[in-house]
Design a protein around this motif. Sequence first.
Motif, mmCIF file in Angstrom:
data_model
loop_
_atom_site.group_PDB
_atom_site.id
_atom_site.type_symbol
_atom_site.label_atom_id
_atom_site.label_comp_id
_atom_site.label_asym_id
_atom_site.label_seq_id
_atom_site.Cartn_x
_atom_site.Cartn_y
_atom_site.Cartn_z
ATOM 1 N N MET A 70 -10.063 3.006 -8.540
ATOM 2 C CA MET A 70 -10.513 4.743 -8.303
ATOM 3 C C MET A 70 -11.697 4.617 -9.309
ATOM 4 S SD MET A 70 -8.709 5.888 -5.855
ATOM 5 C CE MET A 70 -9.046 7.873 -6.104
ATOM 6 N N GLY A 71 -11.955 3.708 -9.663
ATOM 7 C CA GLY A 71 -13.102 3.553 -10.918
ATOM 8 C C GLY A 71 -14.755 3.043 -10.405
ATOM 9 N N TRP A 116 -8.892 -2.869 4.788
ATOM 10 C CA TRP A 116 -7.753 -3.149 5.656
ATOM 11 C C TRP A 116 -5.903 -2.766 5.548
ATOM 12 C CZ3 TRP A 116 -5.721 -6.800 8.382
ATOM 13 C CH2 TRP A 116 -4.802 -6.458 9.795
ATOM 14 N N ALA A 117 -5.792 -4.847 4.346
ATOM 15 C CA ALA A 117 -5.267 -4.916 4.368
ATOM 16 C C ALA A 117 -3.784 -4.104 3.594
ATOM 17 C CB ALA A 117 -5.364 -6.532 4.335
ATOM 18 N N THR A 118 -4.531 -3.375 2.829
ATOM 19 C CA THR A 118 -3.638 -2.777 1.716
ATOM 20 C C THR A 118 -3.414 -1.681 1.960
ATOM 21 O OG1 THR A 118 -5.580 -2.078 0.713
ATOM 22 C CG2 THR A 118 -4.754 -4.008 -0.379
ATOM 23 N N GLY A 119 -4.238 -0.897 3.195
ATOM 24 C CA GLY A 119 -4.136 0.103 3.520
ATOM 25 C C GLY A 119 -2.615 0.848 4.850
ATOM 26 N N GLN A 120 -2.805 -1.458 5.459
ATOM 27 C CA GLN A 120 -1.114 -1.714 6.429
ATOM 28 C C GLN A 120 -0.340 -1.639 5.531
ATOM 29 O OE1 GLN A 120 -1.466 -1.747 9.484
ATOM 30 N NE2 GLN A 120 -4.132 -1.172 9.483
ATOM 31 N N TRP A 142 3.631 5.151 -3.653
ATOM 32 C CA TRP A 142 1.753 6.344 -4.202
ATOM 33 C C TRP A 142 1.690 5.173 -4.587
ATOM 34 C CZ3 TRP A 142 0.817 10.406 -2.257
ATOM 35 C CH2 TRP A 142 1.471 11.718 -1.947
ATOM 36 N N SER A 143 1.880 3.966 -5.912
ATOM 37 C CA SER A 143 1.522 3.124 -6.517
ATOM 38 C C SER A 143 0.146 2.156 -4.732
ATOM 39 C CB SER A 143 2.100 2.190 -6.987
ATOM 40 O OG SER A 143 2.320 1.525 -5.831
ATOM 41 N N TYR A 144 0.517 2.118 -3.500
ATOM 42 C CA TYR A 144 0.390 1.383 -2.922
ATOM 43 C C TYR A 144 -1.433 1.983 -2.347
ATOM 44 C CZ TYR A 144 3.730 -1.949 -2.701
ATOM 45 O OH TYR A 144 3.974 -2.862 -2.649
ATOM 46 N N VAL A 145 -1.768 3.188 -2.657
ATOM 47 C CA VAL A 145 -2.834 4.417 -2.307
ATOM 48 C C VAL A 145 -4.151 3.402 -2.342
ATOM 49 C CG1 VAL A 145 -1.207 5.832 -1.156
ATOM 50 C CG2 VAL A 145 -1.923 6.602 -3.330
ATOM 51 N N LEU A 149 -7.792 3.154 -0.784
ATOM 52 C CA LEU A 149 -8.538 3.544 -1.135
ATOM 53 C C LEU A 149 -10.457 4.077 -1.632
ATOM 54 C CD1 LEU A 149 -7.058 6.998 -2.125
ATOM 55 C CD2 LEU A 149 -7.996 6.945 0.022
ATOM 56 N N GLY A 150 -9.949 3.202 -2.759
ATOM 57 C CA GLY A 150 -11.568 3.122 -3.865
ATOM 58 C C GLY A 150 -12.290 1.850 -3.028
#
Length: 175
Positions: A70-71, A116-120, A142-145, A149-150
């Motif tokens: 996020m940073g 893309w890969a981590t969003g899937q 929740w830890s996968y979002v 996002l970042g």
Amino acid sequence: MTVAPSRSVRFVGRALTFAERAFMLIALLSLISMVLSVSADAIGRYAFRAPFSGNYEFTSFFAMVALTFMGMPGTYASGGHIRLTIFTPFLDRIPGRLSERINVIFGIVAFGLLAWATGQEAIHKFAVLETTLGAVQFPMYWSYVWVPLGAGLLCLRLLYELVHPQSRASVEVPA
């Protein structure tokens, strides 16, 4: 001759800056929560012989990931990343900021694939509602979002800079 950016370009730049600041706030809150939870665990462990259950999982799966990803967009936008500037005088002679744009394209590809890969993967984890094993079952999905996002917001910033390159001279810190 410099052309002033249009109203829509300024709006996109302000929207990106707003999102980056919001993400940075989440990163800072993550850092504060990590410090507090590790401190509570240490106090509980050594003063009361009762450690804070789930602290390792919270810190490693949630807080550190959120802090890092996020940073990342705001750090890039403010010029906070480490830069190798030994070739800058030579590369600045290339018209159209071509070398910067090529670097930005590499960043878009790398972080776009990561997003893309981590969003899937995040979508899959939400579908199965994955939790951790152990005494405290954290909702792992929740830890996968944080990663998509970042990385996704960083891709948007890089796309913006591909079209409207920012002057890095104003954000570089002299050695």
